[in-house]
Design an enzyme around this catalytic site. Structure first.
Site, PDB file in Angstrom:
ATOM      1  CE1 TYR A 139      17.625 -41.364  11.120  1.00 18.44           C
ATOM      2  CE2 TYR A 139      19.916 -41.065  10.502  1.00 18.44           C
ATOM      3  CZ  TYR A 139      18.873 -41.898  10.841  1.00 18.44           C
ATOM      4  OH  TYR A 139      19.071 -43.245  10.906  1.00 18.44           O
ATOM      5  CG  ASN A 176       9.664 -48.632   8.709  1.00 18.79           C
ATOM      6  OD1 ASN A 176       8.526 -49.000   8.458  1.00 18.79           O
ATOM      7  ND2 ASN A 176      10.624 -48.610   7.826  1.00 18.79           N
ATOM      8  CB  CYS A 206      13.700 -46.878   7.435  1.00 19.65           C
ATOM      9  SG  CYS A 206      13.906 -48.643   7.532  1.00 19.65           S
ATOM     10  CG  HIS A 207      17.185 -49.022   2.959  1.00 16.40           C
ATOM     11  ND1 HIS A 207      15.856 -49.348   2.810  1.00 16.40           N
ATOM     12  CD2 HIS A 207      17.670 -48.859   1.720  1.00 16.40           C
ATOM     13  CE1 HIS A 207      15.588 -49.392   1.515  1.00 16.40           C
ATOM     14  NE2 HIS A 207      16.652 -49.101   0.831  1.00 16.40           N
ATOM     15  CD  GLU A 225      17.982 -48.537  -2.719  1.00 24.32           C
ATOM     16  OE1 GLU A 225      18.201 -47.343  -2.497  1.00 24.32           O
ATOM     17  OE2 GLU A 225      17.041 -49.150  -2.213  1.00 24.32           O
TER      18      GLU A 225
END
Length: 152
Positions: A89, A110, A118-119, A149
């Site tokens: 952030y 979002n 956003c994750h 990921e």
DNA sequence: TTTACTCTCTATA
DNA sequence: TATAGAGAGTAAA
């Protein structure tokens, strides 16, 4: 003539709802409910491929309206925080010339999770939060996606 | 561990 | 149009 559709993609831990109008995605929603798959279009295909790890970039028409700061935050995420990457952030706030609080707020509002990653925005020492628009905590999704990921 | 800080969006009057 | 409040964090004490 308006054409409004809702498609459903099933994932391991829940389902993804895709709200489209005239073949433009206007909203994506994550849920913990297991729903039957519905729809076979560019949106469901890309998300399916993404969940299988075959696709790394979601690229389909979307529409959202927001203020200039959110827009900046989101477009930076989409263009620079790609598959497998994460950002904090604080970093994101610095880049966009704003405060971490605002970044968190931008994530919270979002309308297009997944498309806007956003994750991939995490706190400095913790994973951060992840709350859907209906107020439900979607931390499970965040963990799932990051694991998918390879960031976790 | 707690407090103060930062800044934008949203709701309310 | 103006004001108050809240929001998925961070840094300092």
């Amino acid at each position: 003539m308006e054409k409004f559709e809702i498609s459903v993609v099933r994932a391991e831990i829940g389902s993804i709802l895709i709200f489209t109008r005239n073949d433009v995605c206007e909203q994506i929603q994550l849920t913990e409910d297991i729903l039957p798959e519905y729809g076979n279009n560019i949106f469901t295909r890309q998300i399916n491929e993404y969940l299988c790890g075959e696709r790394k970039v979601l690229d389909f028409p979307v529409r959202y309206s927001t203020g200039p700061v959110f827009e900046k935050i989101w477009s930076y995420l989409k263009e620079n925080v790609t598959y497998g990457k994460i950002i904090t952030y604080g970093e994101l706030a610095k880049i966009c010339g704003t405060s971490a609080r605002v970044v968190g707020y931008a994530m919270a509002s979002n309308p297009l999770p997944l498309y806007i990653p956003c994750h991939r925005v995490v706190g400095k020492d913790s994973i951060g939060g992840f709350t859907a628009r209906n107020g439900k905590s979607m931390i499970k999704w965040k963990e799932y996606l990051l694991k998918l990921e390879g960031s976790l």
